[in-house]
Design an enzyme around this catalytic site. Structure first.
Site, PDB file in Angstrom:
ATOM      1  N   HIS A 132     -29.041  -3.683 -25.985  1.00  0.00           N
ATOM      2  CA  HIS A 132     -28.189  -4.776 -26.454  1.00  0.00           C
ATOM      3  C   HIS A 132     -27.358  -5.400 -25.328  1.00  0.00           C
ATOM      4  O   HIS A 132     -26.891  -6.525 -25.442  1.00  0.00           O
ATOM      5  CB  HIS A 132     -27.281  -4.304 -27.599  1.00  0.00           C
ATOM      6  N   ASP A 163     -32.036   1.917 -28.466  1.00  0.00           N
ATOM      7  CA  ASP A 163     -31.209   0.940 -27.756  1.00  0.00           C
ATOM      8  C   ASP A 163     -31.219   1.271 -26.262  1.00  0.00           C
ATOM      9  O   ASP A 163     -30.200   1.576 -25.657  1.00  0.00           O
ATOM     10  CB  ASP A 163     -29.793   0.976 -28.321  1.00  0.00           C
ATOM     11  N   SER A 244     -20.549   0.712 -22.584  1.00  0.00           N
ATOM     12  CA  SER A 244     -21.829   0.889 -23.272  1.00  0.00           C
ATOM     13  C   SER A 244     -22.954   0.804 -22.240  1.00  0.00           C
ATOM     14  O   SER A 244     -22.992  -0.100 -21.412  1.00  0.00           O
ATOM     15  CB  SER A 244     -21.994  -0.207 -24.333  1.00  0.00           C
TER      16      SER A 244
END
Length: 398
Positions: A132, A163, A244
């Site tokens: 993402h 992811d 992240s």
């Protein structure tokens, strides 16, 4: 008589002075020998460590280990900048709201519209991050190392299920991380998250413990999207959109997960993808030049006792083949290995090669352990019948 009194007075003063000197010396000896502060002035701690509180010793050792592993990992962790040309941005783009320079930008100017963190997994410049973070059309990617050196990066692969994405940077002198075993993590174990958590393109550090393992949760990375994560590591170490894609490490300096998302169901809860899944993707890329997944071709939900009771089923574990609300969300995909083997909507897959399926041992997890082209034997519950069906797995094609 007066001379005798003076002599007594003098002796008392002399004795008090000597006692004070001796007491001060003794106190100094005791303090410097047994005080925890002697850690700062004595090189050899073996002589007093046995007299110290074991909890204090453990705390000091943990803090020292934390500092060491962070320093070891810093060169391996990078900030990732996502850039797009002003002409490719629309007013529906969420980043427009936060970027006050866009109104002054020329159409051919490259503007930073997002970012996150990544880390090197080979000395040859292969990087891992979240999908993402780099899931942008017509974008350029720039990485910034901890010593402020910028490199252009190329997106080379995106995982179709997890992811996870892979970037490539030119060079062969990068420092790769060391992976730890995510299969044997324990709740309460100390972990450290490293990444660009303040959006300042420099590595920052947060610390916490593992709160849970084998989690299956819906988690959000920001206001605009959510994702479903299976087998996730739950931690109270602060995870946010900035860090992240960065590593979650143990006190040995080993990467045991990749920071991925913040829970949409509670505050102070973060999740990471286990290192086991990351290593499999990296190994595929190194050996075959692409990410490879075996494919069965079904849509399913894992049963538990509550769901089985609601659906009035005779079994309370296994993978129930179901269709979704959308027209293309079929239970069995046409011309897939499952379709060719005769699987039907409503079938319950109880086991694969005698591996019993349940909430922890899901169908997806078991199938991922096989190579494409391998034949597997499924035990199926269809109505009141128990069937055995052989299926040849294919390679998933996105």
């Amino acid at each position: 008589h007066m001379r005798f009194s003076r002599t007594i007075f003098f002796l008392v003063i002399l004795f008090a002075t000597a006692a004070g000197f001796f007491g001060g010396f003794l106190s100094l000896f005791i303090f410097s020998t047994f005080s925890p502060l002697s850690l700062l002035i004595r090189e050899d701690s073996s002589s007093f460590s046995s007299s110290m509180n074991p909890a204090l010793i453990g705390l000091i050792e943990e803090e020292s280990a934390t500092i060491e592993v962070v320093e070891e990992l810093r060169p391996s962790v990078v900030s990732i900048l996502v850039k797009k040309q002003a002409s490719d941005l629309s007013f529906e783009d969420p980043f427009l709201f936060f970027n006050d320079r866009l109104g002054e930008s020329k159409n051919d100017e490259w503007i930073t519209v997002g970012g996150g963190t990544g880390f090197f997994v080979t000395s040859g410049g292969l990087l891992v991050t979240n999908k993402h973070v780099v899931d942008q059309e017509n974008a350029q990617f720039v990485i910034v190392t901890d010593d402020d050196i910028e490199f252009s990066a190329t997106l080379v692969a995106k995982d179709p299920f997890f992811d996870i994405a892979l970037l490539q940077v030119e060079g062969n002198t990068f420092l790769p991380v060391r992976f730890g075993d995510s299969r044997h993590l324990r709740v309460g174990q100390t972990v450290i998250a490293i990444g660009n958590s303040l959006s300042e393109f420099r590595n920052t550090v947060t610390k916490g413990v593992i709160s849970g393992v084998h989690r299956s949760v819906q988690a959000g990375t920001d206001l605009y999207d959510t994702e479903w994560i299976e087998e996730a590591i739950q931690t109270d170490a602060a995870i946010n959109p900035g860090n992240s894609g960065g590593p979650l490490i143990n006190l040995f300096g080993e990467v045991i997960g990749m920071n991925t998302a913040i829970s949409s169901q509670g505050q102070g809860i973060g999740f990471a993808i286990p290192s086991e899944n990351i290593q499999a993707v990296v190994n595929d890329m190194n050996t075959m030049g692409r990410i490879v997944y075996p494919w069965l071709g079904v849509r399913f939900v894992m049963l538990d006792e509550m769901m089985a009771k609601e659906l009035d089923l005779s079994v309370s574990q296994g993978a129930l083949l179901v269709s979704g609300d959308k027209e293309n969300e079929v239970a069995v995909i046409s011309e897939s290995p499952a379709d060719e083997a005769g699987l039907l909507k409503g079938d319950i897959i109880l086991s694969v090669n005698d591996q019993v399926l349940d909430i922890r041992n899901t169908l997806a997890k078991v199938i991922r352990a096989f190579e494409p082209g391998v034949e597997v034997v499924l035990t199926i519950k269809r109505g009141q019948d128990l069937l055995t069906i052989t299926v040849q797995l294919a390679e998933y094609q996105p």
